[in-house]
Design a protein around this motif. Structure first.
Motif, PDB file in Angstrom:
ATOM      1  N   ILE A  21      -5.359  43.860  23.870  1.00  0.00           N
ATOM      2  CA  ILE A  21      -3.963  42.944  24.273  1.00  0.00           C
ATOM      3  C   ILE A  21      -2.860  43.562  24.617  1.00  0.00           C
ATOM      4  N   ASP A  22      -2.775  45.010  24.629  1.00  0.00           N
ATOM      5  CA  ASP A  22      -2.148  46.161  25.638  1.00  0.00           C
ATOM      6  C   ASP A  22      -2.025  45.622  26.955  1.00  0.00           C
ATOM      7  N   ARG A  23      -3.964  45.233  27.590  1.00  0.00           N
ATOM      8  CA  ARG A  23      -3.251  45.146  28.960  1.00  0.00           C
ATOM      9  C   ARG A  23      -3.024  43.955  29.383  1.00  0.00           C
ATOM     10  N   ALA A  24      -2.876  42.989  28.786  1.00  0.00           N
ATOM     11  CA  ALA A  24      -2.171  41.869  28.901  1.00  0.00           C
ATOM     12  C   ALA A  24      -0.982  42.036  28.751  1.00  0.00           C
TER      13      ALA A  24
ATOM     14  N   GLN B 299       8.864  22.732  32.521  1.00  0.00           N
ATOM     15  CA  GLN B 299       9.183  21.179  32.443  1.00  0.00           C
ATOM     16  C   GLN B 299      10.246  20.657  31.270  1.00  0.00           C
ATOM     17  N   MET B 300       9.486  21.269  30.291  1.00  0.00           N
ATOM     18  CA  MET B 300      10.572  20.692  29.065  1.00  0.00           C
ATOM     19  C   MET B 300      11.227  21.008  28.485  1.00  0.00           C
ATOM     20  N   VAL B 301      12.011  20.167  27.398  1.00  0.00           N
ATOM     21  CA  VAL B 301      13.384  20.532  26.924  1.00  0.00           C
ATOM     22  C   VAL B 301      13.919  20.610  25.526  1.00  0.00           C
ATOM     23  N   VAL B 302      14.652  21.505  24.623  1.00  0.00           N
ATOM     24  CA  VAL B 302      14.457  21.505  23.595  1.00  0.00           C
ATOM     25  C   VAL B 302      15.475  20.884  23.112  1.00  0.00           C
ATOM     26  N   PRO B 303      15.762  19.640  22.426  1.00  0.00           N
ATOM     27  CA  PRO B 303      17.117  19.495  21.820  1.00  0.00           C
ATOM     28  C   PRO B 303      17.722  20.041  21.184  1.00  0.00           C
ATOM     29  N   TRP B 304      18.958  20.413  20.854  1.00  0.00           N
ATOM     30  CA  TRP B 304      19.145  21.167  19.838  1.00  0.00           C
ATOM     31  C   TRP B 304      20.801  20.878  19.374  1.00  0.00           C
ATOM     32  N   GLU B 305      21.165  19.893  18.786  1.00  0.00           N
ATOM     33  CA  GLU B 305      22.931  18.996  18.360  1.00  0.00           C
ATOM     34  C   GLU B 305      23.694  19.182  19.480  1.00  0.00           C
ATOM     35  N   GLY B 306      22.908  18.059  20.411  1.00  0.00           N
ATOM     36  CA  GLY B 306      23.450  17.318  21.435  1.00  0.00           C
ATOM     37  C   GLY B 306      23.087  17.529  22.636  1.00  0.00           C
ATOM     38  N   GLN B 307      22.633  18.820  22.689  1.00  0.00           N
ATOM     39  CA  GLN B 307      22.587  20.058  23.767  1.00  0.00           C
ATOM     40  C   GLN B 307      20.811  20.040  24.178  1.00  0.00           C
ATOM     41  N   SER B 308      20.722  20.408  24.859  1.00  0.00           N
ATOM     42  CA  SER B 308      19.492  20.626  25.470  1.00  0.00           C
ATOM     43  C   SER B 308      18.845  21.758  26.588  1.00  0.00           C
ATOM     44  N   ILE B 309      18.280  22.287  25.910  1.00  0.00           N
ATOM     45  CA  ILE B 309      18.106  24.194  26.076  1.00  0.00           C
ATOM     46  C   ILE B 309      16.651  24.167  26.748  1.00  0.00           C
ATOM     47  N   ALA B 310      16.528  25.255  27.890  1.00  0.00           N
ATOM     48  CA  ALA B 310      15.657  24.696  28.655  1.00  0.00           C
ATOM     49  C   ALA B 310      15.154  25.836  28.222  1.00  0.00           C
ATOM     50  N   VAL B 311      14.309  26.045  28.776  1.00  0.00           N
ATOM     51  CA  VAL B 311      12.704  27.518  27.929  1.00  0.00           C
ATOM     52  C   VAL B 311      11.807  27.475  29.190  1.00  0.00           C
ATOM     53  N   THR B 312      12.102  28.828  29.427  1.00  0.00           N
ATOM     54  CA  THR B 312      10.237  28.792  30.547  1.00  0.00           C
ATOM     55  C   THR B 312      10.260  30.722  29.787  1.00  0.00           C
ATOM     56  N   ILE B 313       8.830  30.922  30.336  1.00  0.00           N
ATOM     57  CA  ILE B 313       8.303  31.908  29.514  1.00  0.00           C
ATOM     58  C   ILE B 313       7.361  32.813  30.658  1.00  0.00           C
ATOM     59  N   SER B 314       7.183  33.737  30.741  1.00  0.00           N
ATOM     60  CA  SER B 314       6.387  34.904  31.336  1.00  0.00           C
ATOM     61  C   SER B 314       5.230  35.105  30.743  1.00  0.00           C
ATOM     62  N   VAL B 315       3.758  35.462  31.920  1.00  0.00           N
ATOM     63  CA  VAL B 315       2.665  35.496  30.951  1.00  0.00           C
ATOM     64  C   VAL B 315       2.194  36.022  31.566  1.00  0.00           C
ATOM     65  N   GLY B 316       1.574  37.101  30.753  1.00  0.00           N
ATOM     66  CA  GLY B 316      -0.054  38.254  31.265  1.00  0.00           C
ATOM     67  C   GLY B 316      -1.303  37.788  31.348  1.00  0.00           C
ATOM     68  N   VAL B 317      -1.873  38.245  32.248  1.00  0.00           N
ATOM     69  CA  VAL B 317      -3.414  38.040  31.994  1.00  0.00           C
ATOM     70  C   VAL B 317      -4.418  39.316  32.686  1.00  0.00           C
ATOM     71  N   TYR B 318      -4.979  39.217  31.265  1.00  0.00           N
ATOM     72  CA  TYR B 318      -6.461  40.041  31.676  1.00  0.00           C
ATOM     73  C   TYR B 318      -7.639  39.739  30.960  1.00  0.00           C
TER      74      TYR B 318
END
Length: 389
Positions: A361-364, A328-347
């Motif tokens: 950590i290797d499992r996650a 849901q967040m955007v990162v402002p940068w020099e007049g532009q907005s950078i969309a960001v997503t993440i992939s998450v592993g759970v263990y």
């Protein structure tokens, strides 16, 4: 053997000047608000006050005595101000300037009446050291403890000086105002004052050094870019939590979060933009955690989240919340907005006390790569058993 009081006064002046100059040089242009400059100026004013006391003893010029008392009180006020500055606390102007004005008024009003001037001024100066001692008691504990106790010792000795002077007058010794007179009360109070001066300054310098050392150790455990624990610090915390969980037989969960297409962000917007994205993601992840959880930067664009006493179901729910929050967040940068997503592993598992943190950590990490392969911007859970394998 009689003590030469002019020599004692000279020793106080030399010690105060030397330590004041050394403190000023040590604190020159320091970026931290340590108050060293205030402390150094206070020592120099104290030395100047004793110079005036000595000159009054030789020249018998009352205004020198008045000015010496004012400078002495002002130097004590700067000691208090330096302490409050060190701990970034606001100090009441009345608490700082009030005693100085009171000493000035009492010294001038009873300038030719030492039987009233001396006890009145000594009581005000004693009150200043009580305020300094109270300020020291409010200091932080922990790594500052040694410096704090040296400060308390020095403040106590300074209090003893004025209590001794007041007691001498109560006992009928009326020559306490004659500083160059080599009598036991004068000798004892001057030596106590000299010792207090040394302990106070050593304690203050030690406090500044201990705080700098503590900050250095803390910074060595933080990632310089994002401000979260670095890989080494995170692994230390992780291993400690695993040992506790194994003894208590409670679950531990781990999240591995990786910023999707981070290389594309760097290539498109530049590495400074990539740094801004890393900071923003770290802040967003941190804001979604509990007090007992630990966020760490594992390397590159990868973050780890340690969740003590958290079963897999709770870890997966939190991972989905964090993923959605970043999306849901955007990162402002020099007049532009950078969309960001993440992939998450759970263990998650209940540790058995024999495995190390890296195996978990290797499992996650494997689960996180499964999320990448499944299309990114998603959460995947690793296969689990009742205990860590």
């Amino acid at each position: 053997m009689p003590v030469d009081m002019p020599t004692v006064l000279l020793a106080i002046v030399v010690v105060a000047c030397s330590m004041g100059s050394a403190v000023l040089v040590s604190g020159w242009r320091l970026p931290r608000p340590d108050g060293l400059a205030l402390w150094g100026v206070g020592l120099l004013l104290l030395a100047l006050g004793f110079v005036l006391f000595g000159l009054h003893g030789w020249l018998d010029m009352p205004w020198l005595l008045w000015l010496g008392n004012v400078l002495l009180s002002l130097s004590y006020a700067l000691v208090l101000l330096a302490l409050e500055h060190f701990h970034q606390r606001r100090c009441s102007p009345w608490m700082l300037a009030g005693p100085v004005w009171l000493v000035a008024l009492l010294s001038w009003g009873f300038l030719h009446q030492p039987q009233w001037r001396v006890p009145a001024v000594d009581m005000v100066l004693l009150g200043q050291w009580c305020i300094v001692a109270a300020s020291v008691f409010r200091c932080q504990t922990g790594p500052l403890e040694r410096g704090r106790w040296l400060l308390l010792l020095g403040a106590s000795l300074m209090g003893v000086v004025y209590l001794g002077r007041l007691w001498s007058q109560v006992m009928g010794w009326s020559q306490i105002d004659q500083l160059l007179l080599s009598q036991l009360p004068q000798v004892l109070t001057h030596f106590a004052g000299l010792a207090g001066l040394v302990f106070l300054t050593l304690g203050y310098v030690l406090m500044t050094k201990e705080r700098a050392d503590a900050e250095f150790r803390q910074n060595a455990r933080l990632d310089a870019l994002t401000g979260v624990p670095n890989r080494s610090a995170f692994l230390d915390t992780f291993q400690h939590v695993l040992a506790q969980a194994a003894r208590g037989r409670w679950p531990v969960s781990l999240l591995m979060a990786d910023i999707d297409k981070f290389k594309v962000i760097n290539d498109t917007y530049g590495h400074l933009a990539g740094d801004a994205v890393l900071r923003a993601v770290a802040q967003r992840l941190q804001s979604g955690l509990r007090a007992q959880d630990t966020l760490g930067r594992y390397g590159g664009e990868e973050f780890l989240v340690l969740l003590p006493d958290t079963p897999m179901a709770g870890a997966r729910t939190l991972a989905q919340h964090l993923r959605y929050s970043v999306e849901q967040m955007v990162v402002p940068w020099e007049g532009q907005s950078i969309a960001v997503t993440i992939s998450v592993g759970v263990y998650g598992c209940i540790p058995d006390g024999v495995q190390d943190a890296q195996a978990l950590i290797d499992r996650a990490d494997q689960a996180m790569y499964a999320a990448k392969r499944a299309g990114r911007n998603r959460v995947e859970v690793a296969d689990v058993a009742l205990a860590c394998a």
